[in-house]
Write a protein that holds these residues in place. Structure first.
Motif, PDB file in Angstrom:
ATOM      1  N   ILE A  55       7.555  52.960  33.515  1.00 24.48           N
ATOM      2  CA  ILE A  55       7.613  53.672  34.872  1.00 24.48           C
ATOM      3  C   ILE A  55       8.334  54.748  35.087  1.00 24.48           C
ATOM      4  N   ASN A  56       7.243  55.818  35.911  1.00 26.62           N
ATOM      5  CA  ASN A  56       7.999  57.369  35.711  1.00 26.62           C
ATOM      6  C   ASN A  56       8.713  57.801  37.429  1.00 26.62           C
ATOM      7  N   ALA A  57       8.989  58.539  37.700  1.00 29.01           N
ATOM      8  CA  ALA A  57      10.123  58.870  38.879  1.00 29.01           C
ATOM      9  C   ALA A  57       8.856  58.476  40.008  1.00 29.01           C
ATOM     10  N   GLU A  58       7.560  58.778  39.615  1.00 28.76           N
ATOM     11  CA  GLU A  58       6.654  59.432  40.781  1.00 28.76           C
ATOM     12  C   GLU A  58       6.595  57.706  41.332  1.00 28.76           C
ATOM     13  N   ASP A  59       6.787  57.247  40.377  1.00 26.55           N
ATOM     14  CA  ASP A  59       6.269  55.572  41.237  1.00 26.55           C
ATOM     15  C   ASP A  59       7.083  54.916  42.571  1.00 26.55           C
ATOM     16  N   LEU A  60       8.113  56.116  42.482  1.00 29.04           N
ATOM     17  CA  LEU A  60       8.611  55.164  44.300  1.00 29.04           C
ATOM     18  C   LEU A  60       7.301  55.063  44.881  1.00 29.04           C
ATOM     19  N   TYR A  61       6.608  56.930  45.043  1.00 29.65           N
ATOM     20  CA  TYR A  61       5.619  56.470  46.070  1.00 29.65           C
ATOM     21  C   TYR A  61       4.939  55.445  45.584  1.00 29.65           C
ATOM     22  N   GLU A  62       5.013  53.874  45.216  1.00 28.12           N
ATOM     23  CA  GLU A  62       3.788  52.946  44.785  1.00 28.12           C
ATOM     24  C   GLU A  62       4.792  51.648  45.572  1.00 28.12           C
ATOM     25  N   LEU A  63       5.909  52.068  45.262  1.00 30.85           N
ATOM     26  CA  LEU A  63       6.607  50.901  45.499  1.00 30.85           C
ATOM     27  C   LEU A  63       7.079  50.073  47.015  1.00 30.85           C
ATOM     28  N   LYS A 120      17.781  47.744  26.727  1.00 29.67           N
ATOM     29  CA  LYS A 120      16.923  48.663  25.281  1.00 29.67           C
ATOM     30  C   LYS A 120      15.846  49.501  25.884  1.00 29.67           C
ATOM     31  N   PRO A 121      15.215  50.920  25.199  1.00 32.76           N
ATOM     32  CA  PRO A 121      14.288  51.788  25.712  1.00 32.76           C
ATOM     33  C   PRO A 121      12.786  51.014  25.396  1.00 32.76           C
ATOM     34  N   GLN A 122      12.084  51.458  26.231  1.00 29.32           N
ATOM     35  CA  GLN A 122      10.773  50.710  26.911  1.00 29.32           C
ATOM     36  C   GLN A 122      10.268  51.379  25.033  1.00 29.32           C
ATOM     37  N   GLY A 123       9.765  50.176  24.506  1.00 26.01           N
ATOM     38  CA  GLY A 123       8.694  50.455  22.920  1.00 26.01           C
ATOM     39  C   GLY A 123       9.652  50.416  21.697  1.00 26.01           C
ATOM     40  N   PHE A 124      11.072  49.293  22.227  1.00 29.37           N
ATOM     41  CA  PHE A 124      12.135  49.135  21.534  1.00 29.37           C
ATOM     42  C   PHE A 124      11.170  48.707  20.141  1.00 29.37           C
ATOM     43  N   LYS A 125      11.475  49.035  18.699  1.00 29.40           N
ATOM     44  CA  LYS A 125      11.405  48.551  17.777  1.00 29.40           C
ATOM     45  C   LYS A 125      12.525  48.177  16.544  1.00 29.40           C
ATOM     46  N   LEU A 169      21.304  57.070  23.453  1.00 31.87           N
ATOM     47  CA  LEU A 169      22.038  55.748  24.929  1.00 31.87           C
ATOM     48  C   LEU A 169      22.187  56.775  26.217  1.00 31.87           C
ATOM     49  N   VAL A 170      22.103  56.686  26.788  1.00 32.87           N
ATOM     50  CA  VAL A 170      22.472  57.180  28.277  1.00 32.87           C
ATOM     51  C   VAL A 170      23.577  56.132  29.083  1.00 32.87           C
ATOM     52  N   LEU A 171      24.885  56.985  29.829  1.00 36.57           N
ATOM     53  CA  LEU A 171      25.793  56.172  30.083  1.00 36.57           C
ATOM     54  C   LEU A 171      25.799  56.991  31.622  1.00 36.57           C
ATOM     55  N   GLU A 172      25.594  55.651  32.039  1.00 32.84           N
ATOM     56  CA  GLU A 172      25.407  55.286  33.510  1.00 32.84           C
ATOM     57  C   GLU A 172      26.783  55.326  34.924  1.00 32.84           C
ATOM     58  N   ILE A 173      27.488  55.537  35.742  1.00 33.04           N
ATOM     59  CA  ILE A 173      28.938  56.072  36.076  1.00 33.04           C
ATOM     60  C   ILE A 173      27.896  55.583  37.884  1.00 33.04           C
ATOM     61  N   LEU A 175      14.705  56.012  33.055  1.00 28.19           N
ATOM     62  CA  LEU A 175      15.304  56.487  31.454  1.00 28.19           C
ATOM     63  C   LEU A 175      14.591  55.477  30.263  1.00 28.19           C
ATOM     64  N   ALA A 176      14.919  54.402  30.459  1.00 26.83           N
ATOM     65  CA  ALA A 176      14.579  53.448  29.665  1.00 26.83           C
ATOM     66  C   ALA A 176      12.873  53.922  29.346  1.00 26.83           C
ATOM     67  N   SER A 177      11.846  54.385  29.472  1.00 27.33           N
ATOM     68  CA  SER A 177      11.018  54.647  30.121  1.00 27.33           C
ATOM     69  C   SER A 177      10.593  55.675  28.324  1.00 27.33           C
ATOM     70  N   ASN A 178      11.470  56.437  29.418  1.00 30.93           N
ATOM     71  CA  ASN A 178      11.546  57.475  28.282  1.00 30.93           C
ATOM     72  C   ASN A 178      12.170  57.417  26.851  1.00 30.93           C
ATOM     73  N   GLY A 179      12.333  56.141  26.158  1.00 31.71           N
ATOM     74  CA  GLY A 179      12.404  56.328  25.048  1.00 31.71           C
ATOM     75  C   GLY A 179      14.773  55.725  25.132  1.00 31.71           C
ATOM     76  N   PHE A 180      15.252  55.935  26.023  1.00 34.10           N
ATOM     77  CA  PHE A 180      16.454  56.295  26.263  1.00 34.10           C
ATOM     78  C   PHE A 180      17.674  54.127  26.062  1.00 34.10           C
ATOM     79  N   ALA A 181      18.285  53.990  25.672  1.00 34.30           N
ATOM     80  CA  ALA A 181      18.431  52.933  26.237  1.00 34.30           C
ATOM     81  C   ALA A 181      19.736  53.530  27.197  1.00 34.30           C
ATOM     82  N   VAL A 182      20.322  52.582  27.960  1.00 36.98           N
ATOM     83  CA  VAL A 182      20.794  52.909  29.225  1.00 36.98           C
ATOM     84  C   VAL A 182      21.966  51.924  29.406  1.00 36.98           C
ATOM     85  N   LEU A 183      23.102  52.434  29.430  1.00 35.55           N
ATOM     86  CA  LEU A 183      24.487  51.740  29.750  1.00 35.55           C
ATOM     87  C   LEU A 183      25.530  51.742  31.262  1.00 35.55           C
TER      88      LEU A 183
END
Length: 663
Positions: free
Chosen positions: A9-17, A427-432, A439-443, A462-470
């Motif tokens: 999923i990327n930012a531009e997918d807003l046009y599809e949803l 967990k990030p996409q492609g987690f192994k 990790l990115v902390l969201e407030i 963010l998860a799509s770009n390889g970040f865990a998100v808290l």
């Protein structure tokens, strides 16, 4: 057979949803209308259309077309017609559509448009709300030809409430209520004068129209909303609340003898939990049904996707004593059942965000709108007696089948002082297994709001770009009781900061795949304040993005549309206590900031004005700190949720790219 790899999923997918909201079940519970909102990539604008669902056959048909905003469909009492709002003529006006088909008939042509249609019980009239300047009435028609020249004039200001985020500067107009006779087209304006009146509902017996208003003369220091009953025949008014709180979402029992309200006495200012109230017309008695219930009535979940969500009040059943409603509880919005005897129990409780509810008047079956972290949203039928649900729309089916969503794992842990805290980790996409991830902390903003089991497009990118998100709900959040939501007031940057840091520590101790040397933090509004506060008090984060933030409570006091009272409510200080305001200001600690900080802000944000970002940027640059300032044109405080689509996408890419570069 070759299995295709799911797209990230990327930012531009807003046009599809697509966003599906505002289910409206008819009186016999056999049909449902709803609104579907999409984005036109070519024009970079939102458009909405109204759809019909047969709840027996589940057949779907589209009732409006085109690239306009068609919304707020409301069934006539006999179920044969639908009134809705459309901007197809330029301004939002009322249109009438027959269930049998044909062209929609435009009913109003008002100069400032209309909102909030409400049918009369006999189906002959429709009440609505409109905006009028001094001298304007329902007789003034919408101009077909726009005057493109700007006639500049001075703005004379005498009141403190002279601007508001999203609306801009006050233009001298007020909200009023009118009624249109459908057959003749004649209109009657029910309210006039220098006051705002908001339409609520019409009693089933046709006698009363419920209206909310604040009629205190000193508006700058008044924050109440009273409920009034306007007697249509006698043309007089009666106030049923006591001018001590904020009340709305007025609904009637089928026999018109009782009224349901949602509101509070504001004991804790804007941190007060909303409760259920019932007014008995015969005894003239207003009673709180939930005085000891430590749950917030309504939907307080934070999101960045749905467009035009409508939250109902108490939806009454045929027995005139029972009702269903939504409440926010521990990261979920729950469908509850209640009655006037005080019984309350859940009809639908699960790890999800219920952001729409309609019954058509029966407490046997409802239609609910539901979202989860991996599901942007759809409609479901709900058996209110058994709790059984059935999905009836699949508005993003193709997208869901081709894209990979990241799950949100719930977290529950104790703060350093023993308070129970709740959050989620994606967990990030492609987690192994065995690999380390940043990790990115969201407030979240508010602070009186709630992260929930709901779809968040930003988190998925963010998860799509390889970040865990808290993301967690620290002290000050809704969903965990009155003491919890009130605890942040007067303590910004105190225990709330500790809660957030405790969440980071818990994740680092619990999940060995998180790289403790690669942490990022971001948030908007209150979350932006906290991001600024965090980087001024610790250098454990490698990068930060602050959005629509507060940096200086002293200047915020005078420049924000809510500053002079919000600072008093939340920081518990005013301009007579500069020391306290400065102590809680992130700008005080800017010399400590070592974290690369991206500053995102809307040019027309009146809630947290852009000067807050300007101060922070200059303070950082003058000390040679690593920072960048991005200003979004024509954007207010709602940029991330309902702003111009291209700018929403640009914002998401700025956030992701900053973390990719620095984390």
């Amino acid at each position: 057979m070759e299995v295709k790899e799911s797209k990230r999923i990327n930012a531009e997918d807003l046009y599809e949803l697509k966003s599906v909201v505002d289910p409206q079940v008819n009186g016999i519970g056999q049909e449902c209308l709803y609104v579907l909102t999409s984005i036109c990539k070519e024009t970079d604008k939102y458009y909405s259309n109204i759809f019909h669902k047969n709840l027996n056959t589940l057949e779907t048909s589209q009732w409006t077309f085109g690239k306009d905003r068609n919304h707020s469909p409301r069934w006539s009492p006999n179920g044969e017609q639908v009134v809705f709002i459309s901007n197809r003529s330029g301004k939002n006006q009322l249109f009438l559509l027959s269930k049998k088909g044909g062209e929609a008939k435009q009913l109003t042509y008002l100069v400032n448009g209309v909102s909030n249609p409400v049918w009369s019980p006999d189906g002959k009239e429709i009440a609505f709300q409109s905006n009028f300047k001094t001298g304007e009435t329902v007789a003034d028609k919408e101009s077909k030809k726009e005057d493109k020249e700007d006639n500049l004039t001075a703005l004379e200001v005498t009141n403190m409430k002279y601007k508001s985020d999203g609306k801009g500067f006050w233009d001298g107009s007020y909200d009023h209520i009118a009624v249109i006779d459908i057959e003749s087209g004649n209109m009657e304006q029910l309210t006039t004068g220098d006051n705002n009146y908001y339409l609520q509902s019409w009693s089933p017996d046709g006698q009363y129209i419920a209206i909310s208003a604040d009629q205190n003369k000193e508006k700058d220091f008044s924050f109440i909303s009273d409920i009034y009953l306007y007697n249509r025949k006698e043309k007089n008014w009666k106030r049923i609340t006591e001018s001590n709180g904020n009340y709305g979402k007025v609904t009637w029992t089928p026999d018109s003898k009782r009224i349901g309200l949602i509101g509070s006495d504001r004991e804790y200012e804007n941190a007060t939990l909303s409760k259920l109230w019932v007014y008995d017309l015969e005894s003239d008695f207003l009673q709180c049904l939930t005085p000891e219930w430590d749950v917030n009535v309504g939907d307080y979940a934070i999101g960045d996707f749905q467009q035009g969500v409508v939250t109902p009040g108490m939806l009454w059943g045929e027995d005139n004593e029972s009702f269903t409603f939504l409440a926010s509880d521990h990261g979920n919005t729950v469908v509850y059942f209640g009655n006037i005897s005080g019984a309350i129990y859940p009809s639908l409780i699960d790890n999800q965000h219920v952001y729409g509810l309609s019954t058509g008047g029966s407490l046997k079956k409802a239609v609910v709108a539901i979202s989860t972290p991996t599901h942007p949203g759809d409609l479901y039928t709900l058996d209110l007696e058994t709790g059984e649900i059935q999905q009836i729309t699949e508005v993003n089916k193709e997208f869901a089948e081709s894209h990979a969503f990241s799950e949100a794992e719930p977290l529950q842990f104790a703060s350093r002082d023993g308070w129970e805290l709740h959050g989620w980790l994606m967990k990030p996409q492609g987690f192994k297994e065995g690999e380390k991830y940043p990790l990115v902390l969201e407030i979240h903003g508010g602070p009186h709001a709630m992260y929930a089991n709901s779809y968040f497009h930003e988190f998925q990118t963010l998860a799509s770009n390889g970040f865990a998100v808290l993301f967690i709900n620290p002290r000050g959040s809704h969903g965990y009781g009155q003491q919890f939501v009130d605890a942040v007031r007067g303590d910004y940057g105190g225990k709330d900061y500790e809660d957030i840091m405790d969440a980071v520590d818990y994740c680092l101790e619990t999940f060995n795949f998180i790289d403790s040397s690669r942490l990022g933090v971001t948030g908007g509004s209150y979350g932006g304040f906290m991001t600024n506060w965090i980087v001024g008090h610790t250098d454990r984060f490698k990068a930060a993005v602050t959005q629509r933030s507060i940096s200086n409570w002293i200047s915020f006091y005078g420049v924000s549309d809510i500053g002079y009272y919000f600072a008093d409510w939340q920081i518990k200080a005013d301009l007579n206590d500069i020391e306290t305001l400065w102590k809680h200001s992130p700008l005080t600690y800017v010399k400590n900031i070592k974290t690369p900080l991206l500053i995102l802000h809307g040019e027309k944000d009146y809630r947290c004005p852009i000067e807050q970002a300007e101060q922070l940027f200059i303070a950082l640059k003058i000390q040679k700190k690593e920072t960048k300032f991005v200003r979004f044109p024509e954007s207010n405080h709602e940029l991330s949720r309902s702003g111009k689509p291209a700018l929403r996408i640009e914002r998401l890419n700025y956030i992701n790219n900053w973390f990719l570069e620095y984390v």
